[in-house]
Design an enzyme around this catalytic site. Structure first.
Site, PDB file in Angstrom:
ATOM      1  N   GLY B  40       8.040 -26.166 -19.082  1.00  0.00           N
ATOM      2  CA  GLY B  40       6.995 -25.197 -18.766  1.00  0.00           C
ATOM      3  C   GLY B  40       7.473 -23.783 -19.000  1.00  0.00           C
ATOM      4  N   LEU B  43       4.576 -18.467 -15.843  1.00  0.00           N
ATOM      5  CA  LEU B  43       5.344 -17.482 -15.088  1.00  0.00           C
ATOM      6  C   LEU B  43       6.576 -18.109 -14.464  1.00  0.00           C
ATOM      7  CD1 LEU B  43       2.504 -15.455 -13.411  1.00  0.00           C
ATOM      8  CD2 LEU B  43       4.045 -14.725 -15.223  1.00  0.00           C
ATOM      9  N   GLY B  45       8.180 -21.031 -15.166  1.00  0.00           N
ATOM     10  CA  GLY B  45       9.134 -21.596 -16.110  1.00  0.00           C
ATOM     11  C   GLY B  45       9.838 -20.535 -16.945  1.00  0.00           C
ATOM     12  N   SER B 284     -13.720 -12.479 -11.756  1.00  0.00           N
ATOM     13  CA  SER B 284     -12.714 -12.118 -10.757  1.00  0.00           C
ATOM     14  C   SER B 284     -13.286 -11.832  -9.360  1.00  0.00           C
ATOM     15  CB  SER B 284     -11.951 -10.889 -11.246  1.00  0.00           C
ATOM     16  OG  SER B 284     -11.165 -10.355 -10.214  1.00  0.00           O
ATOM     17  N   ARG B 337     -12.273 -17.233  -0.167  1.00  0.00           N
ATOM     18  CA  ARG B 337     -12.857 -18.081  -1.204  1.00  0.00           C
ATOM     19  C   ARG B 337     -13.472 -19.367  -0.670  1.00  0.00           C
ATOM     20  NH1 ARG B 337      -8.084 -17.248  -5.771  1.00  0.00           N
ATOM     21  NH2 ARG B 337      -8.605 -15.065  -6.123  1.00  0.00           N
ATOM     22  N   HIS B 429     -10.428 -24.206  -9.275  1.00  0.00           N
ATOM     23  CA  HIS B 429      -9.673 -23.077  -9.795  1.00  0.00           C
ATOM     24  C   HIS B 429      -8.155 -23.244  -9.682  1.00  0.00           C
ATOM     25  CE1 HIS B 429      -8.732 -18.963 -10.732  1.00  0.00           C
ATOM     26  NE2 HIS B 429      -8.215 -18.738  -9.549  1.00  0.00           N
ATOM     27  N   GLU B 453       2.913 -23.359  -9.675  1.00  0.00           N
ATOM     28  CA  GLU B 453       1.751 -24.076  -9.149  1.00  0.00           C
ATOM     29  C   GLU B 453       2.019 -25.576  -9.014  1.00  0.00           C
ATOM     30  OE1 GLU B 453      -1.981 -22.984 -11.016  1.00  0.00           O
ATOM     31  OE2 GLU B 453      -3.054 -24.616 -10.024  1.00  0.00           O
ATOM     32  N   ARG B 463      -5.230 -20.730  -0.894  1.00  0.00           N
ATOM     33  CA  ARG B 463      -4.405 -19.646  -1.419  1.00  0.00           C
ATOM     34  C   ARG B 463      -5.194 -18.343  -1.429  1.00  0.00           C
ATOM     35  NH1 ARG B 463      -4.008 -17.042  -6.173  1.00  0.00           N
ATOM     36  NH2 ARG B 463      -5.202 -18.517  -7.427  1.00  0.00           N
TER      37      ARG B 463
END
Ligand code: FAD
Ligand code: SF4
Ligand code: FES
Lengths: 251, 664
Positions: B40, B43, B45, B284, B337, B429, B453, B463
């Site tokens: 991966g 971010l 990895g 967003s 959310r 998401h 993740e 989250r």
């Protein structure tokens, strides 16, 4: 809407390719790639090989989707990637010609998929700032004028898709490379190794077989992120300054 | 099995510092001989691989993408949190820690989350030094904005492309290590299984996606940074190729999968518009600062809208139901959310959805345009501005704030959101669940680490916005490079691992058999059609709200679908070539198993918390009802051939008082 598609089919890098013609039924809400999904579902149901194309985010940011649509990399809409192109911009009865990005430095992998790892190697040559993890001091120790930060940002929004290369009659990678050079050159953090960076990246472009720039600016016109050719001018200035003063010759 | 999270001793605020100070180290001459596989290049990895290589380890990196820069992290929009307190508004490490634990509905580990808040400071320093062009103020210092669920401004951003810029920073750091030869890059290579030798993770079987060949790669340790599993639902905001295979194969080899039912459903996405749809696009969270969410009060208006007889703006104020403002007066449109998503579903279930399919609500900017327009007129010294001037000025303000999102919306829908409200609906998401890891980010298989993740570590049951980027980079830059040393310091005498060991051949043979079985199947249905059907079951029964009966039914349906899949699927092409259909077929096969585990977890958790809402467990007014007495634990599962076994890691809260989340 009923469409006729003329699509480049090529089994692998070594085989010769040719255009094949397909009919497909689409609707105007679909994205261009969803239209190709429909085609592929049809092909699979007839036990034929689906058309291979690169894609991932489908929202214009990953840079994976490519292909030349009716002569334009990423199709006819300005500032739009293939995945963001919607079928409402086409009409019933249209014939659409779809081919891979063509450039010596981007060999075809299969059908519409090309190998763009030459771009990665251009970045590896110098498209970074040499800092190790854990070293840096507090971020606000380096103030950056807002305008400089914004210009750096604008250059940094390049998605590495390669449309600029596909658009250029010389298959030059100047827009891509200059966007990275400009991004880093505009920031104080990036100035330190600016000379070395530009010399190495330009050298690597040549090694990869990208062509020379002859100021046609087709790259800017087809770039889905509207990266400006002023970056190329900036890179040229950086390059000549660096080549002039450098002891490390441009290799 | 008993799970030990290996939380270091000491007071919360000192744990990480003290631990780091007493860790075993690996000397530079030994690092040179130790190999690490990182799967991966998102971010987590890319940051991890670059940092490990800088330390002197030999790193081999794998990604199925054509370039490390294409990882799904590139698509993150809004921003990244850090407790810098640059705005002097009272932020602190403790406050970020507190917000994250509370936002996660008290289902995460205190020690992990505290460390995350601590290292958040270093992330921003690192990114800026790499040249990440964050937004700045006129004075040249970094700018911040707020995100849902918090009262301070701690979100750093680069317009709507924060993930892109952070990933490019990590990608460039990685590129620098590739250039030195310290990292060996294997792009267009997909890990299809994990190899364990003498109980330790020692390598992977990867398929070269261009030639189709299976390759064996050996190392002293393996790091998975392979992202989330949201695409189980077929439609999600994830990139099309995001998948669970690496994490699932690790689970099949003995790692545990933690809290798989904790899935985040984001309230503001562009709704589904037809059966052909391949993915959903996020709008967003920042839009909810200025957009008001509503549906009509009257059914006749709903019908008229759907039939196109009236436009949204024709409906008078008094006939609109601003249901978030009505139900949650304290937080209004800015509830978290999970709460916003459920409320949208509730009004659509009542039949008041505003698009043809009845699955959309309005996100309206008219009030904001009016408000900003008047304010701007005042600033410009225009007294008694006419409505056209107000509109013009107001739209300009909105454009400056959200221009790129409005443009994206218009490209997809063909509607202009300055003139007509956006239509939005919740969509899958992010996945809070993932591989169980201890404080060192090590799974239950020694030598197998998970970052970003794909692990379950820090977000509990929900989250908060702008926290995934923070966690991915924290894991990659600042946690893993230290904690992996704990394992590797005992491996300095282990010679280079030989990929010709029988264990490698065994796993390779199994992988080949799996792929050949898919290719030789005599079926006639496409992989895609099965994936769609799986997604529908998951969305209907294990989506935004769940109940025992539905989950039982769904488990049966998923099992049947899986059998049908292995009987009826048709995969064109052959093994030894570039074959995207085969790639998909293998990923969907794994989704089908992971889906069942997700359902089992959702069925067992008899409470509602965060993104997991069980209809049986709600308050009189429809809010989530947590059960701390019985469910304050991490549910870690082994697959056990379809009869999953549960191991619990109890959660204890020593530094935070556990409360009910209320946003009324
Ligand atoms: C539209 C969108 C917007 C978002 N916005 C935000 C935001 O504003 N702020 C925020 O904090 N978070 C945001 N998130 C969440 C965040 O982007 C992700 O959680 C995060 O980027 C995940 O990073 P990662 O490194 O764990 O994995 P990813 O970036 O998903 O990378 C996974 C990597 O693993 C590789 N891989 C996977 N499987 C294999 C395999 N079997 N073999 C080989 N390689 C493999 C892939 O090639 C890829 O390189 C957003 C998410 C979405 C969908
Ligand atoms: S400059 Fe534009 S066209 Fe070229 S790679 Fe970058 S985004 Fe694509
Ligand atoms: S698929 Fe990502 S940019 Fe088109």
């Amino acid at each position: 809407m009923k469409l006729t598609l003329k699509i480049w089919r090529q089994k692998n890098a070594n085989s010769k390719g040719q255009f094949e013609t397909y009919q497909v039924e689409a609707n105007s809400h679909m994205s261009f790639l969803e239209m190709l999904d429909v085609l592929n579902e049809n092909l699979i149901s007839q036990k034929k090989e689906p058309v291979a194309f690169d894609h991932d985010c489908r929202e214009g940011i990953c840079g994976a989707c490519s292909m030349v649509i009716n002569g334009h990399p990423h199709g006819p809409m300005q500032g739009t990637t293939t995945c963001q192109l919607h079928m409402r911009h086409f009409k019933d009865g249209d014939t659409i010609v779809i081919e891979p990005f063509r450039a010596k430095a981007f060999p075809v992998v299969k059908d519409l998929v090309v190998d763009r790892s030459a771009f990665d190697r251009v970045i590896q040559a110098g498209g970074f700032i040499s800092v190790n993890t854990g070293g840096p001091r507090d971020a606000n120790n380096i103030p950056v004028p807002k305008e400089d930060a914004e210009e750096a940002f604008n250059a940094a929004t390049c998605i590495g898709c390669g449309a600029c290369v596909a658009a250029c009659p010389n298959a030059s990678a100047m827009l891509f490379t200059s966007a990275k050079v400009a991004h880093l050159a505009k920031l104080p953090q990036g100035r330190v190794e600016a000379s070395r960076r530009v010399l190495r990246m330009v050298h690597q472009m040549d090694v990869e077989g990208f062509g020379r720039c002859s100021n046609i600016s087709a790259c800017e016109a087809e770039c889905p992120k509207e990266i400006s050719i002023t970056n190329i001018a900036l890179m040229n200035r950086e390059f000549f300054r660096a080549a002039f003063k450098s002891e490390e010759s441009p290799m | 099995m008993k799970l030990d999270a290996h939380i270091p001793p000491g007071p919360l605020a000192e744990k990480w510092k003290q631990y780091r100070g007493t860790m075993k180290l690996v000397a530079p001459n030994n690092k040179r001989n130790l190999e690490i596989i990182v799967v991966g290049t998102g971010l987590a990895g890319a940051a991890g691989a670059a940092s490990l290589a800088e330390l002197g380890y030999k790193v081999k990196v794998f990604t199925f993408h054509d370039s490390p820069r294409r990882a799904h992290s590139i698509a993150a929009q809004g921003g990244i949190n850090a407790a810098k307190n640059y705005q002097n508004d009272g932020d602190s490490i403790y406050r970020l820690f507190y917000d994250t634990i509370k936002g996660g509905d008290y289902r995460s580990r205190e020690a992990n989350v505290y460390r995350l808040a601590e290292v958040s400071l270093n992330i921003i320093d690192q990114a800026v030094a790499q040249g990440v062009p964050f937004a700045r103020e006129y004075g040249g210092l970094l700018a911040n904005r707020s995100f849902g669920g918090v009262q301070v401004q701690r979100t750093f951003y680069a317009k709507g492309q924060t993930g892109q810029q952070l990933l490019l920073g990590a990608y460039q750091a990685l590129s620098r290590q590739i250039a030195t030869g310290q990292v060996e890059l294997h792009h267009r290579h997909e890990m299809l299984d994990l190899v364990i030798v003498d109980g330790k993770a020692r390598g992977i079987i990867a398929r070269n996606l261009i030639t189709g060949e299976l390759e064996r790669h050996a190392a002293h340790a393996v790091v998975l940074a392979t992202g989330g599993y949201g695409n189980i639902y077929y439609l999600s905001t994830n990139a099309m190729n995001s998948n669970v295979t690496a994490a699932w194969r690790a689970t099949r080899r003995g790692a545990l999968m933690a809290n798989p039912c904790f899935v985040q459903i984001h309230p503001t996405c562009i709704p589904v518009s037809g059966d052909y749809q391949s993915k959903l696009t996020l709008m967003s969270e920042s839009l909810r600062n200025d957009g008001r969410v509503w549906v009509p009060r009257k059914m006749e208006d709903v019908m008229a809208l759907r039939e196109g007889r009236i436009k949204p703006r024709d409906i008078p104020e008094e006939d609109r139901d601003y249901y978030l403002e009505r139900r949650y007066p304290a937080f209004g449109n800015l509830v978290p959310r999970d709460v916003a998503s459920r409320a949208a579903k509730a009004v659509c279930d009542e039949g008041r959805g505003v698009n043809a399919s009845g699955k959309a609500v309005f996100l309206d900017f008219a009030s904001a345009i009016e408000r900003y327009g008047k304010a701007e007129a005042h600033v410009q010294g225009i007294h008694n501005p006419d409505p056209a001037t107000i509109q013009k000025l107001g739209k300009a303000v909105i454009k400056a704030k959200y221009g790129n999102l409005f443009e994206m919306y218009e490209k997809i829908t063909g509607d202009n959101p300055y003139d007509t409200p956006m239509m939005i609906y919740p969509a899958v998401h992010y996945t809070m669940g993932g591989l169980w890891v201890d404080y060192n980010l090590q799974t239950t298989i020694p030598g197998l680490f998970a970052a970003g993740e794909c692990n379950f570590s820090d977000h509990g049951a929900n989250r908060l916005g702008a926290s995934a980027l923070m966690q991915g980079l924290a894991d990659g830059y600042f946690v893993l490079p230290y904690t992996i040393g704990q394992f590797l310091s005992d491996e300095i005498r282990t010679p280079k691992i030989d990929p010709n060991l029988p264990e490698f051949k065994q796993v390779e043979d199994e992988v080949r058999a799996r792929l050949e079985k898919l290719l030789n199947n005599q079926g006639s249905e496409s992989v895609e059609s099965f994936h769609r059907r799986l997604g529908k079951i998951m969305w209907d029964y294990a989506g935004m709200s769940r109940n025992a009966e539905g989950l039982d039914k769904a488990r049966k349906m998923v099992r049947e679908l899986r059998e049908e899949y292995h009987r009826e699927v048709y995969v064109p092409g052959s093994m030894n070539e570039f074959n995207p259909e085969l790639e998909k077929a293998q990923r969907v096969a794994d989704f089908m198993e992971m889906a069942e585990l997700l359902i089992v977890d959702a069925r067992h958790r008899n409470e509602s918390c965060g993104g997991h809402f069980r209809e049986e467990y709600q308050t009189a007014d429809g809010e989530a009802l947590r059960d701390d007495e019985n469910y304050a634990y991490v549910a870690a599962w082994s697959w056990n051939d379809g009869e999953p076994e549960l191991t619990k890691e109890p959660l204890t809260f020593e530094n935070i008082e556990v409360k009910t989340r209320s946003y009324k």
